[in-house]
Motif scaffolding. Structure first.
Motif, PDB file in Angstrom:
ATOM      1  N   VAL A  28       8.378 -15.761  50.415  1.00 34.75           N
ATOM      2  CA  VAL A  28       9.418 -16.674  50.898  1.00 34.75           C
ATOM      3  C   VAL A  28      10.287 -15.992  51.949  1.00 34.75           C
ATOM      4  CG1 VAL A  28      11.504 -17.930  50.203  1.00 34.75           C
ATOM      5  CG2 VAL A  28       9.434 -18.087  48.828  1.00 34.75           C
ATOM      6  N   ALA A  29      10.688 -14.748  51.694  1.00 35.01           N
ATOM      7  CA  ALA A  29      11.537 -14.024  52.643  1.00 35.01           C
ATOM      8  C   ALA A  29      10.816 -13.793  53.958  1.00 35.01           C
ATOM      9  CB  ALA A  29      11.974 -12.692  52.040  1.00 35.01           C
ATOM     10  N   THR A  30       9.536 -13.499  53.919  1.00 36.78           N
ATOM     11  CA  THR A  30       8.776 -13.266  55.148  1.00 36.78           C
ATOM     12  C   THR A  30       8.662 -14.531  55.974  1.00 36.78           C
ATOM     13  OG1 THR A  30       7.543 -11.509  54.035  1.00 36.78           O
ATOM     14  CG2 THR A  30       6.585 -12.406  56.058  1.00 36.78           C
ATOM     15  N   VAL A  31       8.420 -15.667  55.333  1.00 37.75           N
ATOM     16  CA  VAL A  31       8.336 -16.944  56.061  1.00 37.75           C
ATOM     17  C   VAL A  31       9.683 -17.294  56.692  1.00 37.75           C
ATOM     18  CG1 VAL A  31       8.024 -19.432  55.760  1.00 37.75           C
ATOM     19  CG2 VAL A  31       6.402 -17.848  54.719  1.00 37.75           C
ATOM     20  N   LEU A  32      10.761 -17.168  55.928  1.00 36.49           N
ATOM     21  CA  LEU A  32      12.095 -17.473  56.461  1.00 36.49           C
ATOM     22  C   LEU A  32      12.472 -16.523  57.590  1.00 36.49           C
ATOM     23  CD1 LEU A  32      14.070 -18.242  53.179  1.00 36.49           C
ATOM     24  CD2 LEU A  32      13.253 -19.870  54.900  1.00 36.49           C
ATOM     25  N   TRP A  33      12.158 -15.245  57.435  1.00 34.39           N
ATOM     26  CA  TRP A  33      12.466 -14.252  58.450  1.00 34.39           C
ATOM     27  C   TRP A  33      11.653 -14.509  59.726  1.00 34.39           C
ATOM     28  CZ3 TRP A  33       9.285 -10.326  60.471  1.00 34.39           C
ATOM     29  CH2 TRP A  33       9.935  -9.386  61.278  1.00 34.39           C
ATOM     30  N   ALA A  34      10.394 -14.879  59.567  1.00 31.96           N
ATOM     31  CA  ALA A  34       9.559 -15.189  60.736  1.00 31.96           C
ATOM     32  C   ALA A  34      10.119 -16.391  61.494  1.00 31.96           C
ATOM     33  CB  ALA A  34       8.115 -15.442  60.307  1.00 31.96           C
ATOM     34  N   LEU A  35      10.567 -17.412  60.763  1.00 28.42           N
ATOM     35  CA  LEU A  35      11.196 -18.569  61.425  1.00 28.42           C
ATOM     36  C   LEU A  35      12.471 -18.150  62.150  1.00 28.42           C
ATOM     37  CD1 LEU A  35      10.705 -21.328  58.724  1.00 28.42           C
ATOM     38  CD2 LEU A  35       9.633 -21.219  60.976  1.00 28.42           C
ATOM     39  N   PHE A  36      13.245 -17.247  61.551  1.00 28.55           N
ATOM     40  CA  PHE A  36      14.455 -16.754  62.193  1.00 28.55           C
ATOM     41  C   PHE A  36      14.136 -16.011  63.481  1.00 28.55           C
ATOM     42  CE2 PHE A  36      17.433 -13.295  62.943  1.00 28.55           C
ATOM     43  CZ  PHE A  36      18.625 -13.991  63.054  1.00 28.55           C
ATOM     44  N   SER A  64      17.668  -3.774  63.490  1.00 31.31           N
ATOM     45  CA  SER A  64      18.360  -5.040  63.229  1.00 31.31           C
ATOM     46  C   SER A  64      17.428  -6.019  62.529  1.00 31.31           C
ATOM     47  CB  SER A  64      18.861  -5.657  64.529  1.00 31.31           C
ATOM     48  OG  SER A  64      19.773  -4.798  65.166  1.00 31.31           O
ATOM     49  N   MET A  65      16.175  -6.049  62.976  1.00 35.93           N
ATOM     50  CA  MET A  65      15.198  -6.944  62.354  1.00 35.93           C
ATOM     51  C   MET A  65      14.961  -6.556  60.895  1.00 35.93           C
ATOM     52  SD  MET A  65      12.592  -7.375  65.553  1.00 35.93           S
ATOM     53  CE  MET A  65      11.409  -8.347  64.686  1.00 35.93           C
ATOM     54  N   LEU A  66      14.910  -5.261  60.630  1.00 37.06           N
ATOM     55  CA  LEU A  66      14.724  -4.793  59.256  1.00 37.06           C
ATOM     56  C   LEU A  66      15.925  -5.162  58.389  1.00 37.06           C
ATOM     57  CD1 LEU A  66      13.078  -3.167  57.182  1.00 37.06           C
ATOM     58  CD2 LEU A  66      14.304  -1.136  57.978  1.00 37.06           C
ATOM     59  N   ALA A  67      17.132  -4.975  58.913  1.00 35.80           N
ATOM     60  CA  ALA A  67      18.335  -5.316  58.151  1.00 35.80           C
ATOM     61  C   ALA A  67      18.381  -6.821  57.852  1.00 35.80           C
ATOM     62  CB  ALA A  67      19.579  -4.896  58.933  1.00 35.80           C
ATOM     63  N   ILE A  68      18.004  -7.642  58.813  1.00 43.70           N
ATOM     64  CA  ILE A  68      17.994  -9.086  58.605  1.00 43.70           C
ATOM     65  C   ILE A  68      16.919  -9.458  57.584  1.00 43.70           C
ATOM     66  CG2 ILE A  68      17.505 -11.295  59.740  1.00 43.70           C
ATOM     67  CD1 ILE A  68      18.909 -10.088  62.233  1.00 43.70           C
ATOM     68  N   TYR A  69      15.775  -8.784  57.616  1.00 45.94           N
ATOM     69  CA  TYR A  69      14.725  -9.045  56.625  1.00 45.94           C
ATOM     70  C   TYR A  69      15.226  -8.712  55.215  1.00 45.94           C
ATOM     71  CZ  TYR A  69      10.407  -9.035  54.029  1.00 45.94           C
ATOM     72  OH  TYR A  69       9.449  -9.303  53.095  1.00 45.94           O
ATOM     73  N   VAL A  70      15.934  -7.602  55.068  1.00 49.88           N
ATOM     74  CA  VAL A  70      16.469  -7.228  53.754  1.00 49.88           C
ATOM     75  C   VAL A  70      17.454  -8.291  53.269  1.00 49.88           C
ATOM     76  CG1 VAL A  70      17.913  -5.536  52.548  1.00 49.88           C
ATOM     77  CG2 VAL A  70      16.076  -4.764  54.051  1.00 49.88           C
ATOM     78  N   LEU A  71      18.269  -8.819  54.165  1.00 45.51           N
ATOM     79  CA  LEU A  71      19.190  -9.894  53.782  1.00 45.51           C
ATOM     80  C   LEU A  71      18.428 -11.150  53.350  1.00 45.51           C
ATOM     81  CD1 LEU A  71      21.939  -9.536  56.514  1.00 45.51           C
ATOM     82  CD2 LEU A  71      22.135  -9.012  54.085  1.00 45.51           C
ATOM     83  N   TRP A  94      15.455 -11.182  52.105  1.00 44.17           N
ATOM     84  CA  TRP A  94      14.799 -10.866  50.843  1.00 44.17           C
ATOM     85  C   TRP A  94      15.787 -11.021  49.692  1.00 44.17           C
ATOM     86  CZ3 TRP A  94      14.264  -8.116  46.417  1.00 44.17           C
ATOM     87  CH2 TRP A  94      12.986  -8.053  45.856  1.00 44.17           C
ATOM     88  N   ALA A  95      17.006 -10.487  49.865  1.00 39.76           N
ATOM     89  CA  ALA A  95      18.014 -10.572  48.809  1.00 39.76           C
ATOM     90  C   ALA A  95      18.415 -12.025  48.547  1.00 39.76           C
ATOM     91  CB  ALA A  95      19.238  -9.739  49.194  1.00 39.76           C
ATOM     92  N   PHE A  96      18.524 -12.820  49.608  1.00 37.86           N
ATOM     93  CA  PHE A  96      18.847 -14.242  49.449  1.00 37.86           C
ATOM     94  C   PHE A  96      17.703 -14.974  48.746  1.00 37.86           C
ATOM     95  CE2 PHE A  96      18.360 -18.529  51.290  1.00 37.86           C
ATOM     96  CZ  PHE A  96      19.484 -19.124  50.735  1.00 37.86           C
ATOM     97  N   SER A  97      16.483 -14.618  49.076  1.00 39.07           N
ATOM     98  CA  SER A  97      15.316 -15.300  48.504  1.00 39.07           C
ATOM     99  C   SER A  97      15.171 -15.044  47.008  1.00 39.07           C
ATOM    100  CB  SER A  97      14.047 -14.865  49.232  1.00 39.07           C
ATOM    101  OG  SER A  97      14.101 -15.259  50.584  1.00 39.07           O
TER     102      SER A  97
END
Length: 96
Positions: free
Chosen positions: A60-68, A5-12, A14-17
């Motif tokens: 950017v995706a890693t920072v946003l994902w870490a905050l999530f 689930s964490m990987l799928a959310i990270y991919v999302l 990344w795509a948004f970023s």
């Protein structure tokens, strides 16, 4: 939360970023001082560096994902905080 689930959310994220980062630092041929090539859009970027874009998007995706993930773990902002239509069910936001 499971790692899949964490990987799928990270991919999302990344795509948004990609859409967030894509316009950063874009210069047209006119802004870069070059000559316009007939048949291309005047707003087309002068140079496109995919490697630089991928690095920026990943950061950017890693920072946003870490905050999530931190918000998921600590519950700083809950879904009930955004219930604007039914104030009786609204929960107060936990402030740091």
């Amino acid at each position: 939360m499971r790692w899949t689930s964490m990987l799928a959310i990270y991919v999302l994220f990344w795509a948004f970023s990609v859409f967030l980062v894509l316009p950063w630092g874009v210069r047209t041929t006119h802004e870069a001082g070059g000559e316009h090539v007939p048949g291309t859009a005047e707003s087309a970027p002068h140079e496109f560096n995919l490697k630089r874009l991928a690095i920026r998007v990943t950061i950017v995706a890693t920072v946003l994902w870490a905050l999530f993930v931190l918000n998921y773990s600590y519950g700083w902002v809950e879904a009930g905080a955004f219930d604007f239509f039914d104030p009786a069910n609204r929960t107060d936001m936990n402030v740091l």
